[in-house]
Design a protein around this motif. Sequence first.
Motif, short mmCIF file in Angstrom:
data_model
loop_
_atom_site.label_atom_id
_atom_site.label_comp_id
_atom_site.label_asym_id
_atom_site.label_seq_id
_atom_site.Cartn_x
_atom_site.Cartn_y
_atom_site.Cartn_z
N ALA A 11 -1.02 -6.03 -10.64
CA ALA A 11 -1.16 -6.18 -9.31
C ALA A 11 -2.02 -7.09 -9.26
O ALA A 11 -1.23 -8.84 -9.24
N ARG A 12 -3.19 -7.61 -9.48
CA ARG A 12 -3.87 -8.62 -9.67
C ARG A 12 -3.80 -10.20 -9.95
O ARG A 12 -3.59 -11.12 -10.06
N ALA A 13 -3.08 -9.84 -11.36
CA ALA A 13 -2.23 -11.32 -12.04
C ALA A 13 -1.09 -11.76 -10.87
O ALA A 13 -1.22 -13.22 -10.92
N LEU A 14 -0.47 -11.11 -10.67
CA LEU A 14 0.81 -11.77 -9.68
C LEU A 14 0.72 -12.03 -8.60
O LEU A 14 0.49 -13.14 -7.84
N VAL A 15 -1.09 -11.62 -8.11
CA VAL A 15 -1.06 -11.99 -6.75
C VAL A 15 -2.43 -13.47 -7.13
O VAL A 15 -2.38 -14.75 -6.08
N GLU A 16 -2.90 -14.05 -8.29
CA GLU A 16 -3.37 -14.62 -8.36
C GLU A 16 -3.31 -16.26 -8.69
O GLU A 16 -2.50 -17.31 -8.65
N LEU A 17 -1.46 -15.75 -9.43
CA LEU A 17 -0.47 -16.49 -9.69
C LEU A 17 0.25 -17.47 -8.53
O LEU A 17 0.53 -18.36 -8.60
N ALA A 18 0.10 -16.90 -8.36
CA ALA A 18 1.49 -16.35 -6.13
C ALA A 18 0.58 -17.39 -5.62
O ALA A 18 0.65 -18.58 -4.85
N LYS A 19 -1.23 -17.20 -5.82
CA LYS A 19 -2.08 -18.50 -4.86
C LYS A 19 -1.87 -19.83 -5.89
O LYS A 19 -2.44 -20.46 -4.85
N GLU A 20 -1.83 -19.61 -6.55
CA GLU A 20 -3.06 -20.71 -7.29
C GLU A 20 -0.61 -21.48 -7.68
O GLU A 20 -1.14 -22.43 -6.67
N GLN A 21 0.19 -20.68 -6.85
CA GLN A 21 1.35 -21.79 -7.10
C GLN A 21 1.60 -21.71 -5.29
O GLN A 21 3.01 -22.06 -5.14
N SER A 22 0.43 -20.83 -4.40
CA SER A 22 1.15 -21.39 -2.83
C SER A 22 2.44 -21.04 -2.54
O SER A 22 3.29 -21.35 -1.26
N VAL A 23 2.36 -19.73 -3.52
CA VAL A 23 3.60 -18.79 -2.94
C VAL A 23 3.42 -17.18 -1.84
O VAL A 23 3.69 -16.63 -2.56
N LEU A 24 2.28 -16.92 -2.25
CA LEU A 24 1.54 -16.18 -1.49
C LEU A 24 2.33 -15.53 -0.52
O LEU A 24 2.49 -13.81 -0.47
N SER A 25 3.00 -15.85 0.35
CA SER A 25 3.39 -14.80 1.58
C SER A 25 4.60 -14.90 1.60
O SER A 25 5.18 -13.49 1.48
N GLU A 26 5.58 -15.43 0.37
CA GLU A 26 6.49 -15.37 0.32
C GLU A 26 7.14 -14.25 -0.81
O GLU A 26 7.57 -12.89 -0.83
N VAL A 27 5.86 -14.23 -1.84
CA VAL A 27 5.38 -13.00 -2.28
C VAL A 27 5.48 -12.04 -1.98
O VAL A 27 5.59 -10.95 -2.64
N ASN A 28 4.45 -11.32 -1.40
CA ASN A 28 4.16 -10.57 -0.42
C ASN A 28 5.62 -10.11 0.19
O ASN A 28 5.55 -8.69 0.46
N LEU A 29 6.19 -10.64 1.30
CA LEU A 29 7.07 -10.38 1.64
C LEU A 29 7.79 -9.70 0.74
O LEU A 29 8.99 -8.75 0.90
#
Length: 180
Positions: A11-29
């Motif tokens: 989970a942490r790996a996905l969240v960190e990667l999504a933050k780095e690529q500025s798609v955290l809200s999209e990945v969250n959805l």
Amino acid sequence: MNNNRITVRYARALVELAKEQSVLSEVNLDIRIFFKALELYPGFLHFIVNPAHGSMQKYAKIESFFQPSFQPITMNFIKMVFNKKRENYIKDICRNVIEMIRFENGIITAQLEMASPVNEALITRIIQKFESQLKKEVEMTSTINNELIGGFVFTIDGYQYDASIASRLKTISKQLQLNK
């Protein structure tokens, strides 16, 4: 092997990667949709954890359902989970991703358990009241529990306020037993 450690790490790996690529809200959805599918359709979860099907066969089905609407990062992450044969942990990984993103965004969860349905306007007012006091977003779920008889039980950020008739009756019963 500790399931929690595995699921938190993924989970942490996905969240960190999504933050780095500025798609955290999209990945969250995406993850919320995937998690809801796992919760609402037991056959879907059973298909995923069933050892009779190969990991990549399972992923191919998932890809056909979700790839058109999910972010590439989400699909690549799910594929990696299946490549590593960790699909049995997918539901817990999703739950951890959702919790980590809530924490990242300063969102507090709340649960309102009621004896009978109430007006949506009242629920909205409750949420707004707590958001203004806490200066944080509140994500609230509400459920009906007939065992409460009347009233409600409200839980927010680990604190519980029990204003149910059932709770009051239990208290009275204990007091009467002590007075015998």
